[in-house]
Scaffold this active site. Structure first.
Site: not given
Length: 556
Positions: A37, A263, A273
RNA sequence: UGGGGUGUCGCCAAGCGGCAAGGCACCGGGUUUUGAUCCCGGCAUUCGCAGGUUCGAAUCCUGCCACCCCAGCCA
């Protein structure tokens, strides 16, 4: 320049699945995608995902798309779209064709939404966010059906069209899938498919006021692009039943499958983020590409190479378990690459003047030294040797035990690539501080050991005081001093390493180093690996960033 | 007390019924004009725990425990 990238082909559960699919003829070509994104900079965690997706496609003769999953215009921007592309290219990967955008499928997605409505599989719901939460139930209690769940197909079609036309306010209505409010999987309790957002989209402008959610977009995007293996991280596992449900209820022409892997969580770092943004916003670091940031841009500026990052991703493997990877592995990967490929040079960070009393004032010997101890192909560089030199203050002691392999008063040391010298006396300033060491060269020691058999204690780096150049050197270290700075209820800002950056304004570098171009890496012998800063370095004002120190097993 | 996952050396990770790969880290020793590199050697009688099946189990079965994810109109 880079390390051999195709060593051992990565074997993991995903490759096993792909091999079986290929062998069974379930797919004729492997098509993957990397779907960021565009709402932030890519970080080391994305590097793993990139490596997995592009790597699997590459290893199996397939293709990998780059697709911007731009379904939420509020947080996204063109700036991120550009930085993401630059980072992926820098890592050395090439996506298939042009970049794709979820937003370019908005019309198709809308048509499919109508399709669901027509089949009674979706409805427009007027519950607001709070009410919706209440109706959704909890982890242990079933939810209740929305009072709007049984609207007629005609009414839903009409309402959906009016949502699209902008007749309702943000939050007033949503489109939901009609699945099962009692499902133990929260994602199946009539998930929201479309919401009203009256904001301009960076790609589609003001064309839309309703935007699809991730769940309603992702699987269909995969189907449109003919993705065969849709690889994502573990937290999406619970979404897979919904991913499958939507593809089963829509007239799509192919059936992508979703697979999840664990991850990457490197120790001593944060990768969310939100937290990275906080570090930037609060001025803890100088920006998204600060060399201490785990962003791709930050690592690049720090001197990490694409080869090292890719090697690191291969080293850690791809599995379904989620653990913490020791950053020492990343550090190993970059040392491995730079040890092999970085030219050597000498830099004195903490200068102490040495005067060679037997050496003529105006004499300059143009010594030649190999750029690399084993890579003869890298050639040699000129090293001017003069009467006055700088050595590192840490490399001299008036007295020391035999474990100290540097210069000691009355003892000998080898000046790297040059003469053996012997220290005779120190000169002090008014405060008693040593400001100079007076020494003399040992004859016949250029490329030879002393004829008298008295060997130097060690080897130290040096720079000619008259021919050396000044440089700014930025000594970077880990940003956090806690192995897991954001684990549990810890506040990651409480664990910042106060010494994550130390700037040496006036270091001395040998002349050859001033010729570095931005982003050239070197090993400053006995110190570590350094890179000429991507933005601030120039031949006139050299600026180097420490990528990583040399492995150091010495202790006093 | 719901659902979905994961548990093999300090860390990552092979292994898929036949008797515990490899890498990082660490510890020894050797070479070395970088206390680097390189080289050689060491490093899980044991696979979350407890039972069971089997000639034989990290691998199969049962139960338990720990940790991670899910209640955004984020992705």
């Amino acid at each position: 320049m880079y390390l051999d990238m195709d060593d051992a082909p990565a074997s993991n559960f995903l490759q096993t699945i792909i091999s079986e699919d290929l062998a069974a003829g379930r797919v004729s070509e492997v098509v993957t995608r990397f779907p960021p994104e565009p709402n932030g900079y890519l970080h080391v965690g994305h590097a793993k995902s990139i490596s997995v997706n592009f790597g699997l496609a590459e290893a199996n003769g397939g293709r990998c798309n780059l697709r911007f999953d731009d379904t939420n215009p509020e947080k996204e921007s063109q700036e991120f779209i550009e930085s993401i592309q630059e980072d992926i290219r820098w890592l050395g990967y090439r996506w298939d064709g042009e970049p794709r955008y979820a937003s370019s499928y908005f019309q198709q997605l809308y048509d499919w939404a109508e399709h669901l409505v027509r089949n009674g599989d979706a409805y427009v719901c007027d519950l607001d966010a709070d009410q919706a939460r209440e109706y959704r139930g909890t982890l242990t209690e079933a939810g209740r059906n929305s009072p709007y769940r049984e609207r007629s197909v005609e009414e839903n079609l009409d309402l959906l069209a009016r949502m699209k036309a902008g007749e309702f306010d943000e939050g007033a209505k949503v489109l939901r899938a009609k699945i099962d409010m009692a499902s133990p999987n929260m994602n199946l309790r009539d998930p929201i498919l479309y919401r009203i957002r009256k904001v301009r989209h960076h790609q589609t402008g003001n064309d839309w006021v309703i935007y699809p959610t991730y769940d309603f977009a992702h699987g269909q995007e995969d189907a449109i692009e003919g993705i065969t293996h849709s690889i994502c991280t573990l937290e999406f596992e619970d979404h897979r039943p919904l991913y499958d449900w939507l593809l089963e209820h829509l007239p799509v022409s192919c059936r992508p499958r979703q697979y999840e892997f664990g991850r990457l969580n490197p120790s001593y770092t944060v990768t969310s983020k939100r937290k990275l943004k906080q570090l930037v916003d609060q001025g803890v670091v100088a920006g998204w590409d600060d060399p201490r940031m785990p962003t791709i841009a930050g690592m690049r500026r720090r001197g990490y190479t694409p080869a090292a990052i890719r090697r690191f991703c291969d080293m850690i493997g791809t599995t379904r378990s989620d653990g913490v990877v020791d950053v020492a592995m990343l550090e190993f990967a970059i040392r491995e690459d730079l040890n092999e490929n970085a030219p050597r040079g000498m830099c004195v960070l903490n200068p102490l003047k040495v005067v060679l009393t037997d050496y003529p004032e105006d004499k300059v010997e143009e010594l030649s030294a190999p750029r690399h101890p084993s890579r003869v192909d890298l050639g040699e560089r000129v090293l001017p040797f003069t009467r006055e030199l700088f050595i590192d203050a840490d490399d001299f002691r008036e007295e020391a035990n035999k474990k100290y392999k540097r210069l000691v008063l009355g003892k000998r040391v080898r000046l790297r690539n040059a003469w053996v010298i012997e220290a005779d006396e120190v000169v002090r300033d008014d405060s008693g501080q040593i400001v100079e060491v007076r020494a003399h060269t040992v004859p016949g020691t250029l490329g030879e050991n002393p004829a008298d058999g008295v060997k130097p204690r060690g080897v130290i780096q040096w720079v000619s005081a008259s021919h050396g150049r000044r440089a700014e050197v930025r000594l970077y270290d880990r940003l956090f001093n806690d192995e897991a700075p954001d684990k549990g209820d810890k506040d990651f800002l409480d664990h910042l390493n106060p010494e994550s950056l130390r700037v040496v304004e006036q270091a001395w570098i040998e002349p050859a180093l001033a010729q570095a171009r931005p982003e050239d890496s070197y090993q400053f012998e006995r110190e570590g690996y350094f890179v000429a800063d991507r933005y601030d370095h120039s031949t006139d004002t050299p600026v180097f960033n420490r990528t990583i120190g040399l492995r150091d097993s010495w202790s006093d």
